[in-house]
Scaffold this active site. Structure first.
Site, PDB file in Angstrom:
ATOM      1  N   TYR A  50     -10.294 -10.096  -6.700  1.00 54.30           N
ATOM      2  CA  TYR A  50      -9.370 -10.180  -7.832  1.00 54.30           C
ATOM      3  C   TYR A  50      -9.674 -11.367  -8.731  1.00 54.30           C
ATOM      4  O   TYR A  50      -9.310 -11.360  -9.907  1.00 54.30           O
ATOM      5  CB  TYR A  50      -7.926 -10.256  -7.330  1.00 54.30           C
ATOM      6  CG  TYR A  50      -7.504  -8.995  -6.620  1.00 54.30           C
ATOM      7  CD1 TYR A  50      -7.308  -7.815  -7.333  1.00 54.30           C
ATOM      8  CD2 TYR A  50      -7.335  -8.962  -5.244  1.00 54.30           C
ATOM      9  CE1 TYR A  50      -6.944  -6.643  -6.684  1.00 54.30           C
ATOM     10  CE2 TYR A  50      -6.975  -7.807  -4.589  1.00 54.30           C
ATOM     11  CZ  TYR A  50      -6.780  -6.640  -5.319  1.00 54.30           C
ATOM     12  OH  TYR A  50      -6.434  -5.484  -4.676  1.00 54.30           O
ATOM     13  N   ARG A  59       0.840  -1.190   0.000  1.00 54.67           N
ATOM     14  CA  ARG A  59       0.000   0.000   0.000  1.00 54.67           C
ATOM     15  C   ARG A  59       0.881   1.248   0.000  1.00 54.67           C
ATOM     16  O   ARG A  59       2.069   1.188   0.330  1.00 54.67           O
ATOM     17  CB  ARG A  59      -0.905   0.023   1.226  1.00 54.67           C
ATOM     18  CG  ARG A  59      -1.850  -1.175   1.360  1.00 54.67           C
ATOM     19  CD  ARG A  59      -2.675  -1.066   2.638  1.00 54.67           C
ATOM     20  NE  ARG A  59      -3.624  -2.156   2.798  1.00 54.67           N
ATOM     21  CZ  ARG A  59      -3.367  -3.278   3.465  1.00 54.67           C
ATOM     22  NH1 ARG A  59      -2.174  -3.455   4.035  1.00 54.67           N
ATOM     23  NH2 ARG A  59      -4.280  -4.222   3.574  1.00 54.67           N
ATOM     24  N   HIS A  98      -4.231  -8.872   3.678  1.00 59.63           N
ATOM     25  CA  HIS A  98      -5.663  -8.834   3.912  1.00 59.63           C
ATOM     26  C   HIS A  98      -6.028  -9.623   5.169  1.00 59.63           C
ATOM     27  O   HIS A  98      -5.434 -10.665   5.440  1.00 59.63           O
ATOM     28  CB  HIS A  98      -6.419  -9.426   2.722  1.00 59.63           C
ATOM     29  CG  HIS A  98      -6.440  -8.535   1.526  1.00 59.63           C
ATOM     30  ND1 HIS A  98      -6.706  -8.988   0.240  1.00 59.63           N
ATOM     31  CD2 HIS A  98      -6.229  -7.191   1.397  1.00 59.63           C
ATOM     32  CE1 HIS A  98      -6.666  -7.975  -0.604  1.00 59.63           C
ATOM     33  NE2 HIS A  98      -6.371  -6.885   0.069  1.00 59.63           N
ATOM     34  N   HIS A 107      -2.584   2.555  -5.688  1.00 56.01           N
ATOM     35  CA  HIS A 107      -3.462   1.411  -5.455  1.00 56.01           C
ATOM     36  C   HIS A 107      -3.752   0.663  -6.752  1.00 56.01           C
ATOM     37  O   HIS A 107      -4.022  -0.545  -6.727  1.00 56.01           O
ATOM     38  CB  HIS A 107      -4.764   1.865  -4.794  1.00 56.01           C
ATOM     39  CG  HIS A 107      -5.252   0.907  -3.748  1.00 56.01           C
ATOM     40  ND1 HIS A 107      -4.577   0.693  -2.568  1.00 56.01           N
ATOM     41  CD2 HIS A 107      -6.326   0.075  -3.716  1.00 56.01           C
ATOM     42  CE1 HIS A 107      -5.223  -0.206  -1.845  1.00 56.01           C
ATOM     43  NE2 HIS A 107      -6.285  -0.606  -2.528  1.00 56.01           N
ATOM     44  N   LYS A 151      -1.852  -2.185   8.141  1.00 56.24           N
ATOM     45  CA  LYS A 151      -2.924  -1.629   8.967  1.00 56.24           C
ATOM     46  C   LYS A 151      -2.855  -2.182  10.379  1.00 56.24           C
ATOM     47  O   LYS A 151      -2.517  -3.335  10.593  1.00 56.24           O
ATOM     48  CB  LYS A 151      -4.287  -1.952   8.335  1.00 56.24           C
ATOM     49  CG  LYS A 151      -4.521  -1.259   6.994  1.00 56.24           C
ATOM     50  CD  LYS A 151      -5.894  -1.601   6.444  1.00 56.24           C
ATOM     51  CE  LYS A 151      -6.154  -0.868   5.130  1.00 56.24           C
ATOM     52  NZ  LYS A 151      -7.493  -1.177   4.577  1.00 56.24           N
ATOM     53  N   ARG A 162      -1.093  -1.763  -6.950  1.00 55.54           N
ATOM     54  CA  ARG A 162      -1.374  -2.871  -6.020  1.00 55.54           C
ATOM     55  C   ARG A 162      -2.363  -3.843  -6.675  1.00 55.54           C
ATOM     56  O   ARG A 162      -2.188  -5.062  -6.607  1.00 55.54           O
ATOM     57  CB  ARG A 162      -1.930  -2.309  -4.721  1.00 55.54           C
ATOM     58  CG  ARG A 162      -2.318  -3.341  -3.653  1.00 55.54           C
ATOM     59  CD  ARG A 162      -2.623  -2.600  -2.354  1.00 55.54           C
ATOM     60  NE  ARG A 162      -3.381  -3.383  -1.395  1.00 55.54           N
ATOM     61  CZ  ARG A 162      -2.846  -4.212  -0.499  1.00 55.54           C
ATOM     62  NH1 ARG A 162      -1.529  -4.387  -0.470  1.00 55.54           N
ATOM     63  NH2 ARG A 162      -3.595  -4.859   0.364  1.00 55.54           N
TER      64      ARG A 162
END
Length: 293
Positions: free
Chosen positions: A274, A146, A265, A239, A170, A242
């Site tokens: 995806y 990211r 994730h 992004h 995150k 990504r």
């Protein structure tokens, strides 16, 4: 009469704006107009769930988006709760009704041919900034990190000998992402350049010409500039790179669970979007190639 009392309640007791109140009025009028066309004997008291469901179907068939349908359904739900609280009706016909699910937009990504043209071409300068920018674009494409993860990288997070970087994602969750020899070569060239300019002691991996850590805004502008050289699509953000990484991995037979770990994730369901992207590519290829498609 009930609708006017409800709208007055929104205005005086809930302090809703005039615009919001008017939107509620329009939504309730739309439903009232619908059910009276269905059956002129119907009223707010005699409406049942089937009428509400049929209204939703009619809106979808008319081309209304899920967002619009859900907004109107929300207005109707709020109205009936108001009527129940005042004991003006005995049952809420909207209580057990769920609105249509919003379609998640498919990720935007670049084709492999576009990325090859960018990374193998002469788009990047031979000076420090050119080497840095090429490394930035490569790092996004090769590792799928990211934007905030890239700008947060420190020198110590990159293991050239092991071919991995330590990424802080995150909620400060860390993961290890591997990279290949091409990115290793670019990293070594960039780090040598940093060292020759006396920037090796700052800690940050990606820096500006003053040796200060690059901001998210700066990196976003760098990526947008270079992607604009090989694509005309409107979205040209980090992004997108990504997404391009993830799509390329799946197109080359990476399994979903491994991709989930590489992307950081929390849930496999986030990664599954995806698979829809690659299936869309497959459908496009089929439509172009099959004589009876």
């Amino acid at each position: 009469m009930w609708t006017e009392a409800f709208l007055e309640y929104l205005t005086l007791e809930r302090n809703y704006s005039l615009r919001t109140v008017e939107e509620y009025r329009d939504d309730l009028n739309a439903f009232e107009s619908y059910y009276k066309k269905v059956d002129s004997t119907l009223s707010w008291e005699t409406i049942d769930g089937d009428v509400v469901r049929d209204w939703m179907v009619s809106m979808m068939e008319a081309g209304r988006t899920a967002t619009t349908v859900n907004r109107r359904l929300s207005a109707l739900r709020t109205f009936y709760r108001y009527l129940l609280k005042r004991d003006w009706i005995k049952a809420d016909p909207v209580r057990n009704i769920q609105g249509p699910k919003k379609k998640k937009p498919l990720p935007v990504f670049l084709k492999e041919s576009e990325m090859d043209r960018l990374l193998d071409g002469e788009f990047f300068g031979s000076d420090f900034l050119g080497k840095r920018d090429k490394l930035i674009v490569n790092t996004f494409y090769v590792t799928g990190v990211r934007l905030s993860e890239l700008t947060g990288l420190n020198n110590q997070d990159v293991d050239l000998w092991g071919g991995v970087i330590k990424v802080t994602g995150k909620r400060n969750k860390q993961r290890i992402v591997p990279f290949g020899r091409e990115l290793e070569a670019l990293l070594r060239t960039y780090l040598d350049e940093k060292s020759s300019l006396g920037m090796e002691d700052g800690g940050a991996m990606f820096v500006d010409e003053k040796g200060e850590r690059l901001t998210n805004v700066k990196v976003r502008n760098i990526v947008r500039h270079y992607l604009g050289m090989v694509t005309t699509q409107k979205k040209r953000s980090p992004h997108v790179l990504r997404h391009t990484f993830a799509t390329s991995m799946l197109n080359h037979h990476a399994d979903l669970e491994s991709l989930k770990e590489l992307l950081g994730h929390e849930s496999i369901s986030t990664t599954e979007i995806y698979t829809h992207t690659t299936f869309e590519e497959l459908k496009e290829m089929y439509n172009q190639a099959h004589p009876r498609a």
